[in-house]
Scaffold this active site. Structure first.
Site, PDB file in Angstrom:
ATOM      1  N   GLU A 140      -2.003  10.478 -10.284  1.00 16.21           N
ATOM      2  CA  GLU A 140      -3.237  11.165  -9.875  1.00 16.21           C
ATOM      3  C   GLU A 140      -3.005  12.122  -8.709  1.00 16.21           C
ATOM      4  OE1 GLU A 140      -6.514  10.909 -11.162  1.00 16.21           O
ATOM      5  OE2 GLU A 140      -5.526   9.930 -12.848  1.00 16.21           O
ATOM      6  N   TYR A 162      -9.607   8.602  -5.031  1.00 15.14           N
ATOM      7  CA  TYR A 162      -8.405   7.786  -5.279  1.00 15.14           C
ATOM      8  C   TYR A 162      -7.155   8.652  -5.216  1.00 15.14           C
ATOM      9  CZ  TYR A 162      -4.964   5.054  -7.951  1.00 15.14           C
ATOM     10  OH  TYR A 162      -3.825   4.415  -8.375  1.00 15.14           O
TER      11      TYR A 162
HETATM   12  P1  NDP Z   1      -4.758  -3.996  -9.652  1.00 16.77           P
HETATM   13  O1  NDP Z   1      -6.090  -3.422  -9.347  1.00 16.77           O
HETATM   14  O2  NDP Z   1      -4.607  -4.891 -10.831  1.00 16.77           O
HETATM   15  O3  NDP Z   1      -4.209  -4.793  -8.383  1.00 16.77           O
HETATM   16  C1  NDP Z   1      -4.395  -4.326  -7.070  1.00 16.77           C
HETATM   17  C2  NDP Z   1      -4.479  -5.550  -6.159  1.00 16.77           C
HETATM   18  O4  NDP Z   1      -4.603  -5.092  -4.811  1.00 16.77           O
HETATM   19  C3  NDP Z   1      -5.669  -6.433  -6.464  1.00 16.77           C
HETATM   20  O5  NDP Z   1      -5.240  -7.759  -6.657  1.00 16.77           O
HETATM   21  C4  NDP Z   1      -6.512  -6.316  -5.202  1.00 16.77           C
HETATM   22  O6  NDP Z   1      -7.130  -7.518  -4.854  1.00 16.77           O
HETATM   23  C5  NDP Z   1      -5.462  -5.999  -4.156  1.00 16.77           C
HETATM   24  N1  NDP Z   1      -6.078  -5.421  -2.975  1.00 16.77           N
HETATM   25  C6  NDP Z   1      -6.910  -4.352  -2.924  1.00 16.77           C
HETATM   26  N2  NDP Z   1      -7.306  -4.150  -1.667  1.00 16.77           N
HETATM   27  C7  NDP Z   1      -6.720  -5.117  -0.902  1.00 16.77           C
HETATM   28  C8  NDP Z   1      -6.764  -5.451   0.473  1.00 16.77           C
HETATM   29  N3  NDP Z   1      -7.498  -4.749   1.335  1.00 16.77           N
HETATM   30  N4  NDP Z   1      -6.054  -6.508   0.922  1.00 16.77           N
HETATM   31  C9  NDP Z   1      -5.313  -7.236   0.067  1.00 16.77           C
HETATM   32  N5  NDP Z   1      -5.241  -6.989  -1.257  1.00 16.77           N
HETATM   33  C10 NDP Z   1      -5.943  -5.934  -1.727  1.00 16.77           C
HETATM   34  O7  NDP Z   1      -3.753  -2.757  -9.768  1.00 16.77           O
HETATM   35  P2  NDP Z   1      -2.358  -2.661 -10.539  1.00 16.77           P
HETATM   36  O8  NDP Z   1      -1.619  -3.937 -10.357  1.00 16.77           O
HETATM   37  O9  NDP Z   1      -2.606  -2.129 -11.897  1.00 16.77           O
HETATM   38  O10 NDP Z   1      -1.662  -1.492  -9.733  1.00 16.77           O
HETATM   39  C11 NDP Z   1      -0.759  -1.759  -8.655  1.00 16.77           C
HETATM   40  C12 NDP Z   1      -0.628  -0.507  -7.816  1.00 16.77           C
HETATM   41  O11 NDP Z   1      -0.156   0.578  -8.638  1.00 16.77           O
HETATM   42  C13 NDP Z   1      -1.919  -0.025  -7.183  1.00 16.77           C
HETATM   43  O12 NDP Z   1      -1.621   0.504  -5.906  1.00 16.77           O
HETATM   44  C14 NDP Z   1      -2.376   1.084  -8.107  1.00 16.77           C
HETATM   45  O13 NDP Z   1      -3.194   2.031  -7.451  1.00 16.77           O
HETATM   46  C15 NDP Z   1      -1.044   1.677  -8.525  1.00 16.77           C
HETATM   47  N6  NDP Z   1      -1.085   2.363  -9.812  1.00 16.77           N
HETATM   48  C16 NDP Z   1      -1.415   1.660 -10.940  1.00 16.77           C
HETATM   49  C17 NDP Z   1      -1.474   2.296 -12.157  1.00 16.77           C
HETATM   50  C18 NDP Z   1      -1.814   1.553 -13.420  1.00 16.77           C
HETATM   51  O14 NDP Z   1      -1.941   2.199 -14.468  1.00 16.77           O
HETATM   52  N7  NDP Z   1      -1.934   0.242 -13.393  1.00 16.77           N
HETATM   53  C19 NDP Z   1      -1.176   3.733 -12.289  1.00 16.77           C
HETATM   54  C20 NDP Z   1      -0.824   4.361 -11.035  1.00 16.77           C
HETATM   55  C21 NDP Z   1      -0.770   3.696  -9.857  1.00 16.77           C
HETATM   56  P3  NDP Z   1      -8.739  -7.725  -4.880  1.00 16.77           P
HETATM   57  O15 NDP Z   1      -9.026  -8.337  -6.223  1.00 16.77           O
HETATM   58  O16 NDP Z   1      -8.977  -8.647  -3.756  1.00 16.77           O
HETATM   59  O17 NDP Z   1      -9.392  -6.378  -4.703  1.00 16.77           O
END
Ligand code: NDP
Length: 357
Positions: A140, A162
């Site tokens: 993105e 985002y």
């Molecule tokens: P998910 O949304 O499945 O997982 C992200 C996790 O981060 C959640 O468990 C969330 O927990 C946790 N989190 C968010 N905010 C906080 C916080 N303040 N403190 C602690 N934990 C937090 O995402 P993915 O596993 O799919 O993606 C992993 C990474 O890769 C992310 O950074 C995403 O932006 C990036 N990404 C993913 C893509 C995809 O297609 N999957 C594509 C491009 C990038 P909670 O439930 O508590 O919010």
């Protein structure tokens, strides 16, 4: 257990975002290779939130750290002491508010979680003398306008809070790498999916809704309500999350920190994704109309199974472009292994096992 990967040495790895899709797959990947995983997340004592870790059989193998990164104001006192006590060798920072759609309604929360969240970890890594860190960046942040292919040199741009927050995190990672002597790599991730994808994402919605239709037909309902989606022609590059975490760990094992794209290198439309899901569930479709009027009908009965809903239609949402993976493949020896159909089959098979609400 053997240690078989780039580093060839057991490490203690901090994974932030351990409860998310990639956190769970990465934990499995590292534990299988003999590493130890310290998993950071919030509300870890809620067993229902650890379903992904349970599904992959790693729930009890992780050393949990309960922390909401949004609340951290001073990495020196709130992150560094316990990281040092936990003898962290390496950090993979995945935690983030990861939904583009949610970022449009919660831009402040997204800026804090995605942008400042990354800086909190970068600063902790620097204060600890340069603990290596891999950051989950995102496609993105790439400017697709006027491009024919995407690679590591594609200029940055953003179309959502985002994307803007990820671009900030990505640039801060560069600053820490180039000016603050901290070995930080960025993995520019394209869409990746799995049976563990969050329910708010379009691929999970497609699978869930098509399985609902399958079940309602099997229960005798002749016209189940159709699946409602946005623009069906939009092109995306979808990988399996298992492939992506393998790439993340290969990036961690590189001798020099840097930036890498991780993608399948194949483009499919949302319509392709729906078609493949429908075929897997023996619900073949044919398509009629265009734009907001496009529908997917049952190829046998003509009943509408898929409709476009104006609420989800974003005409300005650009297609992704072909990704040039030559540098990634050359440097990491990484190749995506799962194509779209087996990915969708895995997603459908788990959804079919889920109990009805
Ligand atoms: P998910 O949304 O499945 O997982 C992200 C996790 O981060 C959640 O468990 C969330 O927990 C946790 N989190 C968010 N905010 C906080 C916080 N303040 N403190 C602690 N934990 C937090 O995402 P993915 O596993 O799919 O993606 C992993 C990474 O890769 C992310 O950074 C995403 O932006 C990036 N990404 C993913 C893509 C995809 O297609 N999957 C594509 C491009 C990038 P909670 O439930 O508590 O919010």
């Amino acid at each position: 257990m053997t240690v078989a990967d780039a580093s060839q040495r057991p490490e203690r790895v901090l994974i932030t975002g351990i409860l998310g899709q990639d956190g769970a797959y990465l934990a499995r990947h590292l534990l299988d290779r003999g590493h130890q995983v310290v998993g950071l997340g919030r509300r870890l004592d809620d067993a229902s939130r650890r379903w992904r870790l349970r599904h992959l059989g790693v729930d009890h193998a992780i050393e949990p750290v309960e922390l909401d990164l949004d609340q951290v104001r001073d990495p020196a006192t709130e992150l560094v002491p316990w990281c040092q006590a936990a003898r962290i060798d390496r950090i993979v920072h995945l935690a983030a508010q990861s939904s583009v759609a949610r970022s449009l309604v919660e831009p402040l929360l997204t800026a804090d979680s995605v942008g400042l969240g990354a800086v909190r970890l970068l600063e902790a890594a620097r204060l600890m003398g340069g603990v290596p860190l891999v950051l989950a960046s995102s496609a993105e942040i790439l400017d697709v306008t006027g491009q024919t292919r995407l690679d590591e040199c594609t200029p940055l741009a953003a179309r959502s809070p985002y994307g803007a927050a990820k671009a900030f995190a990505h640039l801060m990672a560069r600053v820490y790498r180039n000016s603050l002597a901290t070995p930080v790599s960025s993995a520019i991730l394209f869409n990746h999916e799995s049976p563990l994808r969050g329910p708010e994402f379009v691929t999970a919605k497609i699978v869930r809704e098509m399985v609902r239709i399958r079940r309602e037909l099997s229960a005798g309902l002749s016209k189940p309500p159709p699946l409602q989606l946005g623009r069906l022609g939009v092109l995306r590059d979808w990988s399996h999350a298992r492939d992506i975490v393998d790439g993340l760990w290969r990036i961690a094992g590189q001798p020099e920190a840097g930036e890498y794209l991780l993608a399948s290198g194949r483009l499919h439309s949302v319509r392709d994704f729906v078609d493949a899901t429908a075929n897997r569930l023996d619900l073949p479709l044919h398509w009629e109309g265009e734009g907001l009027d496009e529908v997917g009908r049952c190829a046998r009965t003509g009943v509408v199974r898929v409709r476009v809903d104006a609420r989800f239609y974003r005409p300005d949402d650009p297609d992704q472009l072909p990704v040039d993976l030559r540098r990634t493949i050359g440097a990491l020896g990484w190749q995506p292994t799962v194509s779209l159909e087996p990915l969708i089959a895995e997603m459908c098979d788990l959804e079919l096992l889920r109990p009805l609400n």
